[in-house]
Design a protein around this motif. Structure first.
Motif, PDB file in Angstrom:
ATOM      1  N   SER A  76       0.833  -1.201   0.000  1.00 29.72           N
ATOM      2  CA  SER A  76       0.000   0.000   0.000  1.00 29.72           C
ATOM      3  C   SER A  76       0.873   1.259   0.000  1.00 29.72           C
ATOM      4  O   SER A  76       0.613   2.204  -0.756  1.00 29.72           O
ATOM      5  N   LEU A  77       1.890   1.269   0.835  1.00 32.02           N
ATOM      6  CA  LEU A  77       2.797   2.426   0.901  1.00 32.02           C
ATOM      7  C   LEU A  77       3.553   2.603  -0.411  1.00 32.02           C
ATOM      8  O   LEU A  77       3.761   3.732  -0.872  1.00 32.02           O
ATOM      9  N   GLY A  81       3.638   5.685  -3.327  1.00 29.39           N
ATOM     10  CA  GLY A  81       4.914   6.374  -3.510  1.00 29.39           C
ATOM     11  C   GLY A  81       5.639   6.755  -2.233  1.00 29.39           C
ATOM     12  O   GLY A  81       6.558   7.570  -2.266  1.00 29.39           O
ATOM     13  N   PHE A  82       5.274   6.154  -1.087  1.00 27.31           N
ATOM     14  CA  PHE A  82       5.922   6.492   0.176  1.00 27.31           C
ATOM     15  C   PHE A  82       7.170   5.649   0.451  1.00 27.31           C
ATOM     16  O   PHE A  82       8.023   6.044   1.242  1.00 27.31           O
ATOM     17  N   VAL A  83       7.236   4.475  -0.158  1.00 26.09           N
ATOM     18  CA  VAL A  83       8.414   3.618  -0.027  1.00 26.09           C
ATOM     19  C   VAL A  83       8.772   3.067  -1.401  1.00 26.09           C
ATOM     20  O   VAL A  83       7.961   3.085  -2.327  1.00 26.09           O
ATOM     21  N   GLU A  84      10.001   2.580  -1.503  1.00 31.46           N
ATOM     22  CA  GLU A  84      10.433   1.917  -2.727  1.00 31.46           C
ATOM     23  C   GLU A  84      11.205   0.659  -2.367  1.00 31.46           C
ATOM     24  O   GLU A  84      11.808   0.580  -1.288  1.00 31.46           O
ATOM     25  N   ARG A  85      11.153  -0.299  -3.254  1.00 33.92           N
ATOM     26  CA  ARG A  85      11.865  -1.559  -3.060  1.00 33.92           C
ATOM     27  C   ARG A  85      13.006  -1.628  -4.047  1.00 33.92           C
ATOM     28  O   ARG A  85      12.897  -1.136  -5.169  1.00 33.92           O
ATOM     29  N   ILE A  97      13.643  -2.347   1.477  1.00 30.72           N
ATOM     30  CA  ILE A  97      12.643  -1.282   1.411  1.00 30.72           C
ATOM     31  C   ILE A  97      13.225  -0.018   2.031  1.00 30.72           C
ATOM     32  O   ILE A  97      13.847  -0.072   3.095  1.00 30.72           O
ATOM     33  N   LYS A  98      13.004   1.101   1.351  1.00 33.03           N
ATOM     34  CA  LYS A  98      13.432   2.406   1.854  1.00 33.03           C
ATOM     35  C   LYS A  98      12.289   3.399   1.719  1.00 33.03           C
ATOM     36  O   LYS A  98      11.414   3.251   0.871  1.00 33.03           O
ATOM     37  N   VAL A  99      12.336   4.440   2.542  1.00 31.44           N
ATOM     38  CA  VAL A  99      11.359   5.526   2.483  1.00 31.44           C
ATOM     39  C   VAL A  99      11.766   6.468   1.354  1.00 31.44           C
ATOM     40  O   VAL A  99      12.933   6.822   1.214  1.00 31.44           O
ATOM     41  N   THR A 100      10.798   6.877   0.550  1.00 25.71           N
ATOM     42  CA  THR A 100      11.061   7.826  -0.534  1.00 25.71           C
ATOM     43  C   THR A 100      11.029   9.251   0.009  1.00 25.71           C
ATOM     44  O   THR A 100      10.670   9.486   1.170  1.00 25.71           O
ATOM     45  N   GLU A 101      11.355  10.189  -0.844  1.00 22.25           N
ATOM     46  CA  GLU A 101      11.281  11.605  -0.458  1.00 22.25           C
ATOM     47  C   GLU A 101       9.843  11.972  -0.074  1.00 22.25           C
ATOM     48  O   GLU A 101       9.613  12.682   0.902  1.00 22.25           O
ATOM     49  N   LYS A 102       8.881  11.456  -0.832  1.00 22.67           N
ATOM     50  CA  LYS A 102       7.463  11.692  -0.521  1.00 22.67           C
ATOM     51  C   LYS A 102       7.122  11.105   0.852  1.00 22.67           C
ATOM     52  O   LYS A 102       6.385  11.708   1.630  1.00 22.67           O
ATOM     53  N   GLY A 103       7.676   9.931   1.158  1.00 21.41           N
ATOM     54  CA  GLY A 103       7.466   9.304   2.465  1.00 21.41           C
ATOM     55  C   GLY A 103       8.067  10.132   3.580  1.00 21.41           C
ATOM     56  O   GLY A 103       7.474  10.276   4.660  1.00 21.41           O
ATOM     57  N   GLU A 104       9.256  10.680   3.335  1.00 20.87           N
ATOM     58  CA  GLU A 104       9.913  11.550   4.329  1.00 20.87           C
ATOM     59  C   GLU A 104       9.043  12.774   4.614  1.00 20.87           C
ATOM     60  O   GLU A 104       8.880  13.176   5.763  1.00 20.87           O
ATOM     61  N   GLU A 105       8.499  13.355   3.551  1.00 23.47           N
ATOM     62  CA  GLU A 105       7.663  14.542   3.699  1.00 23.47           C
ATOM     63  C   GLU A 105       6.407  14.244   4.519  1.00 23.47           C
ATOM     64  O   GLU A 105       6.028  15.024   5.393  1.00 23.47           O
ATOM     65  N   VAL A 106       5.769  13.099   4.229  1.00 16.64           N
ATOM     66  CA  VAL A 106       4.544  12.765   4.952  1.00 16.64           C
ATOM     67  C   VAL A 106       4.842  12.424   6.406  1.00 16.64           C
ATOM     68  O   VAL A 106       4.057  12.748   7.297  1.00 16.64           O
ATOM     69  N   LEU A 107       5.992  11.807   6.672  1.00 14.71           N
ATOM     70  CA  LEU A 107       6.379  11.531   8.063  1.00 14.71           C
ATOM     71  C   LEU A 107       6.614  12.836   8.820  1.00 14.71           C
ATOM     72  O   LEU A 107       6.226  12.960   9.986  1.00 14.71           O
ATOM     73  N   LYS A 108       7.247  13.791   8.160  1.00 15.12           N
ATOM     74  CA  LYS A 108       7.486  15.095   8.788  1.00 15.12           C
ATOM     75  C   LYS A 108       6.157  15.780   9.103  1.00 15.12           C
ATOM     76  O   LYS A 108       5.956  16.290  10.206  1.00 15.12           O
ATOM     77  N   LYS A 109       5.232  15.729   8.162  1.00 11.73           N
ATOM     78  CA  LYS A 109       3.922  16.350   8.376  1.00 11.73           C
ATOM     79  C   LYS A 109       3.161  15.629   9.489  1.00 11.73           C
ATOM     80  O   LYS A 109       2.531  16.268  10.335  1.00 11.73           O
TER      81      LYS A 109
END
Length: 151
Positions: A76-77, A81-85, A97-109
Motif C-alpha cells: 500500500s505504501l 509512492g511512500f516507499v520503494e523496493r 525497502i526504503k522511504v522515498t522523499e514523498k514518504g519523508e515529507e509525509v512523516l514530517k507532516k
C-alpha cells in the motif's frame, strides 16, 4: 475498599480501551492510517541506523507483526509512492525497502500534526495537569515494562 479498587481498575481499563479505539475512528494523519505511519517510521529508523533498506522479514520481527500483514502495508505504501523496493546488491534474492522523499515529507507532516495535537492537549489541561499526566504515563509505562505478565 476492595470494591473501590475494582471500580478504579474498571475505569482505567475503560480509558485504555477508549484510547485503543480512538485511532480507528479518528481520520488518518496525512492520508495514512496509524499502522502505516508506524511501518513507515520503523523503515526510516532502521535505514538511518543500518544505511541499507530493510527486508520485510526484519520489519516483521521489529514490529512483531506477521509477514503477510507487513507485506500488505508495504504494498500500500509503495503504490502511493511512500516507499520503494530495491534488490539487495549483495544478495540478489533479497529485496530491501526504503522511504522515498514523498514518504519523508509525509512523516514530517505527521510528526508536526502529532506535536500540534499534544500541544493542544497541554493547553487544554494546563501546566499542572499536563505534568501530572506525563508523570503518570511514565509510571504506567515502567509498571508494565517491569511486570510483563500484566499485559
Amino acid at each position: 475498599m476492595e470494591e473501590n479498587k475494582e471500580l478504579i481498575a474498571q475505569k482505567i481499563m475503560k480509558g485504555l480501551i477508549e484510547f485503543r479505539r480512538l485511532h480507528k475512528h479518528k481520520s488518518p494523519i496525512c492520508s495514512l492510517t496509524h499502522s502505516e505511519i508506524i511501518v513507515l517510521s520503523s523503515i526510516k529508523s532502521y535505514v538511518e541506523t543500518h544505511k541499507l533498506g530493510i527486508k520485510t522479514s526484519e520489519l516483521s520481527n521489529i514490529l512483531n507483526v506477521a509477514s503477510p500483514t507487513i507485506t500488505q502495508q508495504v504494498n500500500s505504501l509503495e503504490r502511493r509512492g511512500f516507499v520503494e523496493r530495491a534488490v539487495d546488491k549483495e544478495d540478489r534474492r533479497a529485496v530491501r525497502i526504503k522511504v522515498t522523499e514523498k514518504g519523508e515529507e509525509v512523516l514530517k507532516k505527521a510528526s508536526e500534526e502529532f506535536e500540534a495535537s499534544i500541544n493542544g492537549l497541554v493547553e487544554y489541561l494546563g501546566p499542572g495537569q499536563s505534568e501530572q499526566l506525563a508523570d503518570l504515563l511514565s509510571k504506567t509505562f515502567n509498571y508494565f515494562m517491569n511486570n510483563e505478565n500484566n499485559l
